[in-house]
Design a protein around this motif. Structure first.
Motif, PDB file in Angstrom:
ATOM      1  N   GLU A 207      18.697  51.657 -42.558  1.00 57.35           N
ATOM      2  CA  GLU A 207      18.747  52.831 -43.097  1.00 57.35           C
ATOM      3  C   GLU A 207      17.569  53.007 -44.095  1.00 57.35           C
ATOM      4  OE1 GLU A 207      21.967  53.432 -45.775  1.00 57.35           O
ATOM      5  OE2 GLU A 207      23.524  53.526 -43.857  1.00 57.35           O
ATOM      6  N   CYS A 208      16.855  54.198 -44.118  1.00 54.71           N
ATOM      7  CA  CYS A 208      15.867  54.311 -45.074  1.00 54.71           C
ATOM      8  C   CYS A 208      15.805  54.100 -46.514  1.00 54.71           C
ATOM      9  CB  CYS A 208      15.266  55.878 -44.766  1.00 54.71           C
ATOM     10  SG  CYS A 208      14.404  56.284 -43.385  1.00 54.71           S
ATOM     11  N   ALA A 209      16.931  54.417 -47.177  1.00 58.20           N
ATOM     12  CA  ALA A 209      17.274  54.054 -48.501  1.00 58.20           C
ATOM     13  C   ALA A 209      17.065  52.489 -48.604  1.00 58.20           C
ATOM     14  CB  ALA A 209      18.656  54.797 -48.634  1.00 58.20           C
ATOM     15  N   VAL A 210      17.653  51.715 -47.480  1.00 55.79           N
ATOM     16  CA  VAL A 210      17.537  50.273 -47.822  1.00 55.79           C
ATOM     17  C   VAL A 210      16.030  49.802 -47.780  1.00 55.79           C
ATOM     18  CG1 VAL A 210      18.008  48.042 -46.770  1.00 55.79           C
ATOM     19  CG2 VAL A 210      19.930  49.855 -47.179  1.00 55.79           C
ATOM     20  N   LEU A 211      15.520  50.466 -46.804  1.00 63.69           N
ATOM     21  CA  LEU A 211      14.057  50.177 -46.727  1.00 63.69           C
ATOM     22  C   LEU A 211      13.194  50.375 -47.845  1.00 63.69           C
ATOM     23  CD1 LEU A 211      13.447  51.169 -42.844  1.00 63.69           C
ATOM     24  CD2 LEU A 211      13.300  48.786 -43.813  1.00 63.69           C
ATOM     25  N   LEU A 212      13.378  51.805 -48.442  1.00 62.38           N
ATOM     26  CA  LEU A 212      12.578  52.210 -49.701  1.00 62.38           C
ATOM     27  C   LEU A 212      12.999  51.498 -50.805  1.00 62.38           C
ATOM     28  CD1 LEU A 212      13.107  56.111 -49.147  1.00 62.38           C
ATOM     29  CD2 LEU A 212      11.055  54.584 -48.571  1.00 62.38           C
ATOM     30  N   THR A 213      14.306  50.950 -51.029  1.00 68.83           N
ATOM     31  CA  THR A 213      14.696  50.250 -52.276  1.00 68.83           C
ATOM     32  C   THR A 213      13.988  48.796 -52.072  1.00 68.83           C
ATOM     33  OG1 THR A 213      16.844  51.318 -52.315  1.00 68.83           O
ATOM     34  CG2 THR A 213      16.666  49.005 -53.284  1.00 68.83           C
ATOM     35  N   ALA A 214      14.059  48.097 -50.782  1.00 68.83           N
ATOM     36  CA  ALA A 214      13.372  46.873 -50.686  1.00 68.83           C
ATOM     37  C   ALA A 214      11.798  47.077 -50.815  1.00 68.83           C
ATOM     38  CB  ALA A 214      13.513  46.400 -48.891  1.00 68.83           C
ATOM     39  N   GLY A 215      11.174  48.196 -50.627  1.00 66.43           N
ATOM     40  CA  GLY A 215       9.878  48.298 -50.675  1.00 66.43           C
ATOM     41  C   GLY A 215       9.390  48.189 -52.102  1.00 66.43           C
ATOM     42  N   ARG A 216      10.326  48.985 -52.892  1.00 63.99           N
ATOM     43  CA  ARG A 216      10.260  48.947 -54.604  1.00 63.99           C
ATOM     44  C   ARG A 216      10.469  47.837 -55.189  1.00 63.99           C
ATOM     45  NH1 ARG A 216      13.320  54.103 -53.349  1.00 63.99           N
ATOM     46  NH2 ARG A 216      11.925  55.871 -53.284  1.00 63.99           N
ATOM     47  N   LEU A 217      11.346  47.001 -54.660  1.00 66.09           N
ATOM     48  CA  LEU A 217      11.510  45.771 -55.080  1.00 66.09           C
ATOM     49  C   LEU A 217      10.443  44.663 -54.920  1.00 66.09           C
ATOM     50  CD1 LEU A 217      15.429  45.503 -54.184  1.00 66.09           C
ATOM     51  CD2 LEU A 217      14.555  45.428 -56.491  1.00 66.09           C
ATOM     52  N   SER A 218       9.844  45.074 -53.884  1.00 68.34           N
ATOM     53  CA  SER A 218       8.700  43.969 -53.262  1.00 68.34           C
ATOM     54  C   SER A 218       7.669  44.340 -54.227  1.00 68.34           C
ATOM     55  CB  SER A 218       8.398  44.351 -52.053  1.00 68.34           C
ATOM     56  OG  SER A 218       9.409  44.033 -51.102  1.00 68.34           O
ATOM     57  N   LEU A 219       7.462  45.635 -54.564  1.00 66.92           N
ATOM     58  CA  LEU A 219       6.217  46.131 -55.680  1.00 66.92           C
ATOM     59  C   LEU A 219       6.645  45.328 -56.950  1.00 66.92           C
ATOM     60  CD1 LEU A 219       5.729  49.721 -54.765  1.00 66.92           C
ATOM     61  CD2 LEU A 219       4.263  48.055 -54.232  1.00 66.92           C
ATOM     62  N   MET A 220       7.828  45.358 -57.216  1.00 67.84           N
ATOM     63  CA  MET A 220       8.072  44.744 -58.520  1.00 67.84           C
ATOM     64  C   MET A 220       7.837  43.137 -58.656  1.00 67.84           C
ATOM     65  SD  MET A 220      11.820  46.720 -59.459  1.00 67.84           S
ATOM     66  CE  MET A 220      12.101  45.823 -60.907  1.00 67.84           C
ATOM     67  N   GLY A 221       8.058  42.493 -57.386  1.00 67.06           N
ATOM     68  CA  GLY A 221       7.723  41.205 -57.294  1.00 67.06           C
ATOM     69  C   GLY A 221       6.253  41.089 -56.838  1.00 67.06           C
ATOM     70  N   ARG A 222       5.374  41.917 -56.766  1.00 64.08           N
ATOM     71  CA  ARG A 222       4.127  42.106 -56.560  1.00 64.08           C
ATOM     72  C   ARG A 222       3.760  41.613 -55.165  1.00 64.08           C
ATOM     73  NH1 ARG A 222       1.216  43.528 -60.699  1.00 64.08           N
ATOM     74  NH2 ARG A 222      -0.755  42.788 -59.779  1.00 64.08           N
ATOM     75  N   ASP A 223       4.564  41.616 -54.274  1.00 65.50           N
ATOM     76  CA  ASP A 223       4.632  41.311 -52.919  1.00 65.50           C
ATOM     77  C   ASP A 223       4.085  42.217 -52.020  1.00 65.50           C
ATOM     78  OD1 ASP A 223       4.927  40.310 -50.317  1.00 65.50           O
ATOM     79  OD2 ASP A 223       7.027  39.899 -50.483  1.00 65.50           O
ATOM     80  N   SER A 224       2.809  42.670 -52.244  1.00 65.71           N
ATOM     81  CA  SER A 224       2.453  43.878 -51.380  1.00 65.71           C
ATOM     82  C   SER A 224       2.715  43.819 -49.656  1.00 65.71           C
ATOM     83  CB  SER A 224       0.929  44.122 -51.575  1.00 65.71           C
ATOM     84  OG  SER A 224       0.248  43.029 -51.008  1.00 65.71           O
ATOM     85  N   ALA A 225       2.531  42.639 -49.463  1.00 66.00           N
ATOM     86  CA  ALA A 225       2.679  42.857 -47.756  1.00 66.00           C
ATOM     87  C   ALA A 225       3.933  43.139 -47.461  1.00 66.00           C
ATOM     88  CB  ALA A 225       2.314  41.369 -47.468  1.00 66.00           C
ATOM     89  N   SER A 226       5.258  42.926 -48.105  1.00 65.18           N
ATOM     90  CA  SER A 226       6.430  43.057 -47.776  1.00 65.18           C
ATOM     91  C   SER A 226       6.668  44.557 -48.208  1.00 65.18           C
ATOM     92  CB  SER A 226       7.400  42.346 -48.730  1.00 65.18           C
ATOM     93  OG  SER A 226       7.388  40.769 -47.972  1.00 65.18           O
ATOM     94  N   ALA A 227       6.308  44.995 -49.372  1.00 63.13           N
ATOM     95  CA  ALA A 227       6.096  46.413 -49.640  1.00 63.13           C
ATOM     96  C   ALA A 227       5.623  47.501 -48.442  1.00 63.13           C
ATOM     97  CB  ALA A 227       5.535  46.882 -50.974  1.00 63.13           C
ATOM     98  N   VAL A 228       4.443  47.015 -48.053  1.00 60.53           N
ATOM     99  CA  VAL A 228       3.937  47.798 -46.997  1.00 60.53           C
ATOM    100  C   VAL A 228       4.742  47.882 -45.735  1.00 60.53           C
ATOM    101  CG1 VAL A 228       2.002  47.774 -45.186  1.00 60.53           C
ATOM    102  CG2 VAL A 228       1.538  47.366 -47.737  1.00 60.53           C
ATOM    103  N   ARG A 229       5.030  46.404 -45.168  1.00 61.63           N
ATOM    104  CA  ARG A 229       6.041  46.373 -44.001  1.00 61.63           C
ATOM    105  C   ARG A 229       7.261  47.307 -44.115  1.00 61.63           C
ATOM    106  NH1 ARG A 229       9.948  41.487 -41.901  1.00 61.63           N
ATOM    107  NH2 ARG A 229      10.190  42.153 -40.047  1.00 61.63           N
ATOM    108  N   PHE A 230       8.082  47.497 -45.561  1.00 65.43           N
ATOM    109  CA  PHE A 230       9.151  48.236 -45.600  1.00 65.43           C
ATOM    110  C   PHE A 230       8.943  49.659 -45.540  1.00 65.43           C
ATOM    111  CE2 PHE A 230      11.032  44.292 -48.054  1.00 65.43           C
ATOM    112  CZ  PHE A 230      11.786  43.667 -46.781  1.00 65.43           C
ATOM    113  N   ALA A 231       7.982  49.925 -46.127  1.00 65.11           N
ATOM    114  CA  ALA A 231       7.304  51.398 -46.376  1.00 65.11           C
ATOM    115  C   ALA A 231       7.150  51.911 -44.950  1.00 65.11           C
ATOM    116  CB  ALA A 231       6.055  51.394 -47.368  1.00 65.11           C
ATOM    117  N   GLN A 232       6.256  51.106 -44.343  1.00 63.19           N
ATOM    118  CA  GLN A 232       5.897  51.518 -42.932  1.00 63.19           C
ATOM    119  C   GLN A 232       7.137  51.899 -42.049  1.00 63.19           C
ATOM    120  OE1 GLN A 232       2.945  48.575 -41.665  1.00 63.19           O
ATOM    121  NE2 GLN A 232       1.232  49.823 -42.518  1.00 63.19           N
ATOM    122  N   ALA A 233       8.026  51.094 -42.202  1.00 60.52           N
ATOM    123  CA  ALA A 233       9.399  51.153 -41.473  1.00 60.52           C
ATOM    124  C   ALA A 233      10.238  52.186 -41.968  1.00 60.52           C
ATOM    125  CB  ALA A 233      10.211  49.763 -41.522  1.00 60.52           C
TER     126      ALA A 233
END
Length: 202
Positions: A48-74
């Motif tokens: 679900e988009c909501a899960v991906l967006l939440t995961a992307g924001r959490l990745s940003l909080m963890g300063r994991d830009s690669a994961s944030a980009v992956r989730f956001a693109q998805a």
């Protein structure tokens, strides 16, 4: 080759099973949502988009830009390009990657349905990226573009405050004061706008 392919298939199946179990027990902890999103993507499953967006924001909080980009693109591929663009531009800021910031903004900027709060946020991030690269003219240009489109009062105030801060930082006090006078003080209760206006005046 066959052994490698079987190994990849088994890994995908394992991640699919793990994701299914997480969903069945309704895992809601932040780290669980990030794992769920990653396992679904890795296994080729639906997320679900909501899960991906939440995961992307959490990745940003963890300063994991690669994961944030992956989730956001998805998420963008699944119909949430506007929210995804905010995550992408923040990930670009973490990496000080101007090109990525430009791409994130360009991907949605011409969409007339882009809400003003998103447009103001994107213009602020891109302006900062351009200014950091020594491109004051480019930074001011994106704020001018945003100012010509946004109409929601808080977004207008945010864009004008960003423009004033840029001019003040560049040592152009008269233009800074003119922009501040034009924008007024009605929305100074917004913390970010207030800080930017104070920085512009200092």
């Amino acid at each position: 080759v066959l052994r490698a392919e079987l190994g990849a298939l088994e890994e995908r199946g394992l991640k699919r099973d793990l994701a299914d179990r997480f969903e069945q027990r309704r895992a809601t902890a932040p780290e669980d949502l990030s794992r769920l999103a990653a396992w679904r993507l890795d296994s080729g499953g639906e997320v679900e988009c909501a899960v991906l967006l939440t995961a992307g924001r959490l990745s940003l909080m963890g300063r994991d830009s690669a994961s944030a980009v992956r989730f956001a693109q998805a998420a963008a591929e699944r119909g949430a390009p506007h929210d995804a663009s905010r995550i992408l531009v923040e990930a670009a800021a973490l990496r000080s990657d101007r090109a990525a910031a430009e791409a994130a903004v360009e991907s949605v900027w011409d969409d007339p349905t882009l809400v003003d709060s998103h447009r103001a946020h994107l213009s602020r991030r891109l302006a900062l990226a351009r200014f950091a690269a020594g491109d004051l003219a480019g930074a001011l240009a994106i704020t001018e573009q945003a100012a010509g489109v946004v109409t929601e009062p808080h977004a207008v105030a945010a864009v004008q405050a960003q423009r004033a801060q840029l001019l003040g930082t560049a040592g152009r006090p008269y233009e800074t004061l003119r922009v501040l006078d034009e924008s007024g003080d009605d929305l100074d209760h917004d913390p970010r706008v207030r800080v930017q206006r104070c920085n512009a005046r200092s």
